[in-house]
Design a protein around this motif. Structure first.
Motif, mmCIF file in Angstrom:
data_model
loop_
_atom_site.group_PDB
_atom_site.id
_atom_site.type_symbol
_atom_site.label_atom_id
_atom_site.label_comp_id
_atom_site.label_asym_id
_atom_site.label_seq_id
_atom_site.Cartn_x
_atom_site.Cartn_y
_atom_site.Cartn_z
ATOM 1 N N SER A 42 0.849 -1.188 0.000
ATOM 2 C CA SER A 42 0.000 0.000 0.000
ATOM 3 C C SER A 42 0.886 1.240 0.000
ATOM 4 N N CYS A 43 0.477 2.273 -0.756
ATOM 5 C CA CYS A 43 1.319 3.460 -0.837
ATOM 6 C C CYS A 43 0.465 4.709 -0.988
ATOM 7 N N ASN A 44 1.130 5.856 -1.024
ATOM 8 C CA ASN A 44 0.417 7.125 -1.177
ATOM 9 C C ASN A 44 -0.099 7.285 -2.600
ATOM 10 N N LYS A 60 -1.182 13.052 -0.109
ATOM 11 C CA LYS A 60 0.169 12.618 0.256
ATOM 12 C C LYS A 60 0.486 12.986 1.701
ATOM 13 N N THR A 61 1.233 12.106 2.359
ATOM 14 C CA THR A 61 1.724 12.436 3.700
ATOM 15 C C THR A 61 3.219 12.703 3.590
ATOM 16 N N LEU A 62 3.605 13.854 4.078
ATOM 17 C CA LEU A 62 5.006 14.270 4.017
ATOM 18 C C LEU A 62 5.439 14.541 5.449
ATOM 19 N N TYR A 63 6.558 13.975 5.860
ATOM 20 C CA TYR A 63 7.027 14.239 7.222
ATOM 21 C C TYR A 63 8.123 15.302 7.203
ATOM 22 N N LEU A 64 8.035 16.196 8.163
ATOM 23 C CA LEU A 64 9.087 17.202 8.352
ATOM 24 C C LEU A 64 9.902 16.795 9.570
ATOM 25 N N TYR A 98 -0.268 16.440 6.046
ATOM 26 C CA TYR A 98 -1.129 15.680 5.138
ATOM 27 C C TYR A 98 -1.581 16.630 4.037
ATOM 28 N N MET A 157 -0.050 12.764 15.652
ATOM 29 C CA MET A 157 0.844 11.721 15.151
ATOM 30 C C MET A 157 2.305 12.173 15.036
ATOM 31 N N LEU A 207 10.116 23.608 3.252
ATOM 32 C CA LEU A 207 10.027 22.268 2.661
ATOM 33 C C LEU A 207 9.019 22.242 1.506
ATOM 34 N N THR A 237 9.873 21.275 -2.265
ATOM 35 C CA THR A 237 9.272 20.096 -2.905
ATOM 36 C C THR A 237 8.423 20.467 -4.118
ATOM 37 N N ASN A 271 -7.451 9.265 12.104
ATOM 38 C CA ASN A 271 -6.391 9.681 13.031
ATOM 39 C C ASN A 271 -6.377 8.654 14.158
#
Lengths: 342, 208
Positions: free
Chosen positions: A18-20, A30-34, A44, A93, A118, A122, A246
């Protein structure tokens, strides 16, 4: 035994693959983490990337980024822009290892600044960024704008029910409770209940009865909903976001151990004296019946604002969440503002 | 909750908390090879669906090494047996919107088996490691430089506790079915700790 193993391996493969999803039409989910100063914070991203317009949403105290993702946010805003729902440091999260900083608000503001960098890195330097904060997020967005160079990277600031002055909050709450009570009595709505609320408010001292004033504010909100002056805002979609989309355990435990508002209160944090340094186009939106962050507190902050291009919108059928109680008006005002400055 | 508040008061926001955990891990690593834990032979295998926060799907595999059983009298005068075992758990789950988690735990389990083949079990896994795997992660340095993080995620010390019930198969006494409630405590997490609540449903097979 062999069959069981096969089933489990199939499940494992399904989960790992499973992926974005990212559709070619420019729609992104898309989920992007900083990663910044010891914390990993999810952003998100949902919406229309072709618009090249990003709305970064900072949630309020005890909330989480995806709490905003329902109704008008999906049907109107995500259709036209990319909405970035951000979980702040120590909230929901967000994870990591770090010690409690000396100046928590400054660190959290630097997180938001890093997120803006960021997004430009991106999605390109040519994207239009708007920063929106609700309640505590309003204060955090204001603190972010005061960091050197941040205003130049943004096209506009949207402050929704933002609490800009902690020391003055209790007095403003007491005053608005009295004002609303008088108004409801004059309109002959639940007269007995409002007389009791008004009399209790008169007897409270803003200097020492902060907790009692907050309790009375909560009672006033319940009464306003019971009177049907303001509509109830809990929807099944919101519950889905809170419980399924969530993780409610992460959300609540994170909030229990990390409460930036408590820090702001402890240090008597106020942006009133610094708002004149903000020259960015600004949109302020407050609810008329907000007893948590009174409209009068918003008006005071608005008067101190340095921006030449600014607008104050009052929502006459809202408490603290005008985006939930008056979504159509909220969306119209927001889109008008973004489309004017992007 | 009181324990959490106490620990938060004395261990959070100071390097002591991190040092305390690493010293604990080091002591465990030194003591483990000499303990009976590493000398016991696996006698059972468990496969279970793991639901982190109930609906975040995952899988857990456990190895059991049974120790000699005790037997006790129940209130009704029946005899129940007390089965003790050493355990090694490996599991993972996916929280699709946020992250994926992989963990390994080791500890002890006690199982009270009743004459009607039902059993209740409780487990303490004082040793555990948890690794989170995050979506695309970018690090922003204090100077504003941005770099993509390779294999993003965090490693946590992760002791866990479980309680559950189950039933032994009538046809094959070595096989059983069970449901359990797990709590894994990740530490240090942000400025303190994070409990993960999980349910698991699965079956146990004998290892010949």
């Amino acid at each position: 035994m062999k069959n069981s193993l096969r089933i489990w391996i199939a499940c494992l493969a399904g989960i790992l693959l499973s992926c974005n999803p990212e559709s070619p039409s420019g729609e992104i989910h898309k989920t992007l983490y900083l990663r910044h100063a010891g914390a990993d914070m999810p952003a998100y991203l949902h919406g229309n990337a072709d618009s090249k317009t990003f709305l970064v949403v900072l949630h309020g105290a005890g909330s989480f980024g995806l709490a905003f993702r329902d109704g008008m946010f999906i049907s109107d805003l995500e259709e036209n822009y990319v909405v970035v729902y951000f979980d702040q440091r120590g909230q929901s999260m967000a994870q990591g290892h770090y010690n409690t900083p000396e100046d928590l608000i400054d660190l959290m503001a630097s997180d938001v600044e890093a997120l803006l960098k960021l997004l430009k890195h991106t999605y390109g330097e040519d994207i239009s960024l708007f920063l929106m904060g609700h309640s505590w997020g309003g204060l955090l967005s204001g603190a972010t704008l005061l960091r050197p160079g941040v205003q130049a990277s943004l096209k506009g600031w949207i402050n929704v029910s933002g609490l800009m002055d902690l020391p003055g909050a209790s007095l403003a709450r007491k005053d608005i409770i009295q004002t609303i009570a008088e108004e409801q009595i004059a309109l002959d709505i639940s007269v007995e209940a409002w007389q009791q609320i008004r009399d209790e408010a008169i007897g409270l001292n803003p200097e020492s009865d902060d907790t009692e004033i907050l309790k009375l504010a909560a009672r006033s909100m319940s009464q306003l909903i019971a009177d049907e002056t303001v509509r109830r805002t809990v929807s099944s979609e919101k519950l889905y976001r809170a419980l399924i989309d969530n993780n409610p355990v992460n959300w609540q435990v994170s909030w229990f151990f990390n409460q930036p508002v408590a820090y702001a209160k402890e240090v008597d944090y106020s942006l009133l004296g610094s708002l004149s340094q903000i020259s960015l186009p600004s949109l302020f939106m407050y609810g008329k019946y907000d007893v948590s962050v009174p409209v009068t507190a918003g008006e005071l902050a608005y008067l101190n604002l340095g921006s030449q291009e600014r607008k104050f919108v009052r929502f006459d059928a809202s408490i603290h969440h005008p985006h939930d109680t008056e979504p159509i008006k909220f969306s119209e005002e927001l889109r008008l503002f973004i489309n004017s400055y992007r | 909750m009181l324990i959490f508040v106490f620990m938060k008061r004395y261990f959070s926001s100071s390097p002591i908390s991190h040092g305390f955990i690493y010293v604990l891990l080091l002591c465990a690593a030194c003591a483990l090879p000499r303990s009976s834990f590493c000398q016991s032979r696996p006698s059972g295998l468990e496969l279970a669906y793991l639901g982190n926060n109930i609906w975040n799907p995952g899988l857990k595999i456990s190895l059991n090494a049974e120790l000699p059983p005790d037997s006790l009298k129940t209130a009704k005068g029946n005899r129940k047996s007390l089965q003790k075992s050493h355990r090694l758990d490996v599991g993972f789950f996916a929280d699709p919107g946020a992250y994926r988690g992989l963990f390994v735990n080791a500890g002890w389990q006690r199982k009270a088996i009743y004459p009607n083949r039902y059993f209740i079990s409780w487990t303490a896994n004082p040793l555990g490691l948890f690794r989170s795997f995050l979506h695309d992660t970018y690090a922003v340095s204090p100077a504003g430089e941005i770099s993509r993080v390779f294999l993003p995620g965090r490693l946590y010390f992760a002791p866990s506790f479980q309680a559950g019930l189950g039933r032994i198969s009538k046809k094959d006494p070595g096989r059983s079915y069970f449901a359990r409630l797990n709590m894994i405590i990740l530490m240090p997490y942000n400025t303190f700790v994070m409990p993960l609540l999980q349910v698991e449903v699965g079956c146990a097979f004998p290892l010949k």
